[in-house]
Motif scaffolding. Structure first.
Motif, PDB file in Angstrom:
ATOM      1  N   SER A  89      -2.857  -4.437  -2.665  1.00  0.00           N
ATOM      2  CA  SER A  89      -2.536  -3.330  -1.756  1.00  0.00           C
ATOM      3  C   SER A  89      -2.771  -1.992  -2.443  1.00  0.00           C
ATOM      4  N   LEU A  90      -2.429  -1.918  -3.726  1.00  0.00           N
ATOM      5  CA  LEU A  90      -2.631  -0.677  -4.486  1.00  0.00           C
ATOM      6  C   LEU A  90      -4.115  -0.381  -4.663  1.00  0.00           C
ATOM      7  N   VAL A  91      -4.913  -1.415  -4.912  1.00  0.00           N
ATOM      8  CA  VAL A  91      -6.367  -1.234  -5.037  1.00  0.00           C
ATOM      9  C   VAL A  91      -6.952  -0.714  -3.728  1.00  0.00           C
ATOM     10  N   ALA A  92      -6.496  -1.271  -2.606  1.00  0.00           N
ATOM     11  CA  ALA A  92      -6.961  -0.810  -1.296  1.00  0.00           C
ATOM     12  C   ALA A  92      -6.576   0.648  -1.059  1.00  0.00           C
ATOM     13  N   LEU A  93      -5.385   1.036  -1.499  1.00  0.00           N
ATOM     14  CA  LEU A  93      -4.944   2.412  -1.345  1.00  0.00           C
ATOM     15  C   LEU A  93      -5.785   3.371  -2.193  1.00  0.00           C
ATOM     16  N   ARG A 229       1.647   5.263   9.782  1.00  0.00           N
ATOM     17  CA  ARG A 229       1.773   4.974   8.346  1.00  0.00           C
ATOM     18  C   ARG A 229       0.746   3.923   7.949  1.00  0.00           C
ATOM     19  N   ASN A 230       0.059   4.148   6.840  1.00  0.00           N
ATOM     20  CA  ASN A 230      -0.961   3.211   6.385  1.00  0.00           C
ATOM     21  C   ASN A 230      -0.337   1.849   6.073  1.00  0.00           C
ATOM     22  N   ILE A 231      -0.981   0.785   6.556  1.00  0.00           N
ATOM     23  CA  ILE A 231      -0.434  -0.565   6.404  1.00  0.00           C
ATOM     24  C   ILE A 231      -0.350  -0.971   4.944  1.00  0.00           C
ATOM     25  N   ASN A 232      -1.255  -0.466   4.108  1.00  0.00           N
ATOM     26  CA  ASN A 232      -1.223  -0.816   2.683  1.00  0.00           C
ATOM     27  C   ASN A 232      -0.007  -0.218   1.980  1.00  0.00           C
ATOM     28  N   VAL A 233       0.435   0.956   2.420  1.00  0.00           N
ATOM     29  CA  VAL A 233       1.650   1.554   1.862  1.00  0.00           C
ATOM     30  C   VAL A 233       2.862   0.711   2.241  1.00  0.00           C
TER      31      VAL A 233
END
Length: 345
Positions: A89-93, A229-233
């Motif tokens: 998720s952090l990489v996607a962000l 809100r971004n789903i990855n967050v």
């Protein structure tokens, strides 16, 4: 005179002329949209990935056992699954930050009120994921894939209770078929016991379905509370609390074993593959919702049940009975009807 009058009427009331005039300057809707090869490829890749990950999930858990038991700590494995999902998720962000910049909707900084809702689903997923390992003392991999579909019922009922969403008659009929299919698949004609799975196994499957359904509905409610809100967050904070709860589980359940034998004691290549599979399965479901649709998820689940059964025949000497085949067919039909009922609602 008669000829002139007929000609004038044709000019005034000719429906063909009127239709042609009305269509000028307007797009023709009946023409098929151009074939999007890139979208079709992405949809195909996502479908195959979800089918493969779903079908291999139960197989890898059973395969990771040695002499009928887990030599590694299941709490450490569960912790690594959450850590890997958090990292993905952090990489996607980071990729989003590089292309779109940091905004209020994709920044990691948050408030206490926003982040305080994540511990509940994280705790529910913790219990459900740990039960996922212990249920294999009572069911085999194909049976697990069948019983796992009970979460469709729990999710539907909880949708009705918590989110006040109405269920169609087709969906209620699909629930009844699903129960009948799960029961049929577990029939054991070669034994004095009517069902292959013992009572405790059924209870664990029902508890897992309730936990999974409630956690899923609660998570959806959180996401829809702030849709921008971004789903990855949102996933990142959910997985952070998942890591925290799994760390507590390690301290409570396996602290001595981890200290004396090490965090990665008993791990094998199959265990590593299982952890990667669990992490990627969650990502694959998100990708299905983005690049494909719910029908793809339905077909992937149905095909995964059959693939798990076929592979288990060769790996674990699973007996593919007529009851299991008929039961899995009924389950597949019920899942399809549930999806159709959702579309027609």
């Amino acid at each position: 005179m008669e000829y002139r009058r007929i000609k004038d009427q044709d000019k005034i009331g000719d429906p063909v002329n009127e239709d042609i005039e009305s269509l000028r300057g307007k797009p023709i809707l009946d023409v098929a949209a151009p074939y999007d090869k890139t979208k079709w490829k992405m949809k195909s890749v996502v479908t195959l990935a979800l089918t493969f990950l779903t079908s291999s999930q139960a197989i890898l858990i059973v395969w990771s056992k040695r002499a009928g038991r887990y030599e590694y700590s299941v709490t450490t494995a569960n912790f690594l699954v959450e850590a890997l999902k958090c990292a993905l998720s952090l990489v996607a962000l980071v990729r989003i930050w590089r292309t779109e910049g940091v905004t209020d909707d994709n920044r990691l900084s948050t408030t206490v009120d926003e982040v305080s809702v994540y511990p509940i689903p994280a705790a529910l997923y913790l219990v459900k994921n740990l039960l996922q390992y212990y249920i294999f003392a009572y069911v085999d991999a194909p049976g697990y894939q069948i019983l796992k579909n009970l979460n469709i019922i729990s999710t539907g009922v909880l949708y009705r209770i918590i989110l006040k969403k109405k269920l169609s008659e087709i969906q209620w009929a699909a629930f009844i078929l699903l129960c009948a299919g799960c029961t049929t698949a577990q029939l054991n004609p070669s034994s004095d016991h009517v069902l292959q799975t013992p009572f405790l196994g059924w209870m664990m499957a029902i508890v897992m379905a309730l936990l999974s359904g409630f956690a899923g509905v609660y998570t959806e409610a959180i996401i829809k509370k702030r849709p921008s809100r971004n789903i990855n967050v949102q996933n990142f904070w959910l997985y952070v609390f998942g890591m925290a709860f799994n760390l507590i589980a390690i301290l409570v359940q396996d602290f001595d074993a981890v200290v004396n034998k090490g965090f990665f004691h008993g791990y094998s290549p199959i265990t590593v593959l299982m952890i990667i599979n669990h992490a990627l399965s969650g990502i694959a479901v998100s990708m299905v919702m983005k690049y494909a649709d719910n029908i793809v998820k339905v077909y992937s689940t149905s095909v995964a049940m059959l693939l798990t059964a076929v592979v288990s025949v060769f790996l674990f000497n699973f007996h593919l009975s007529l009851a299991f085949f008929l039961g899995s067919t009924v389950v597949s039909v019920s899942i399809y009807l549930h999806s159709i009922g959702k579309l027609q609602r």
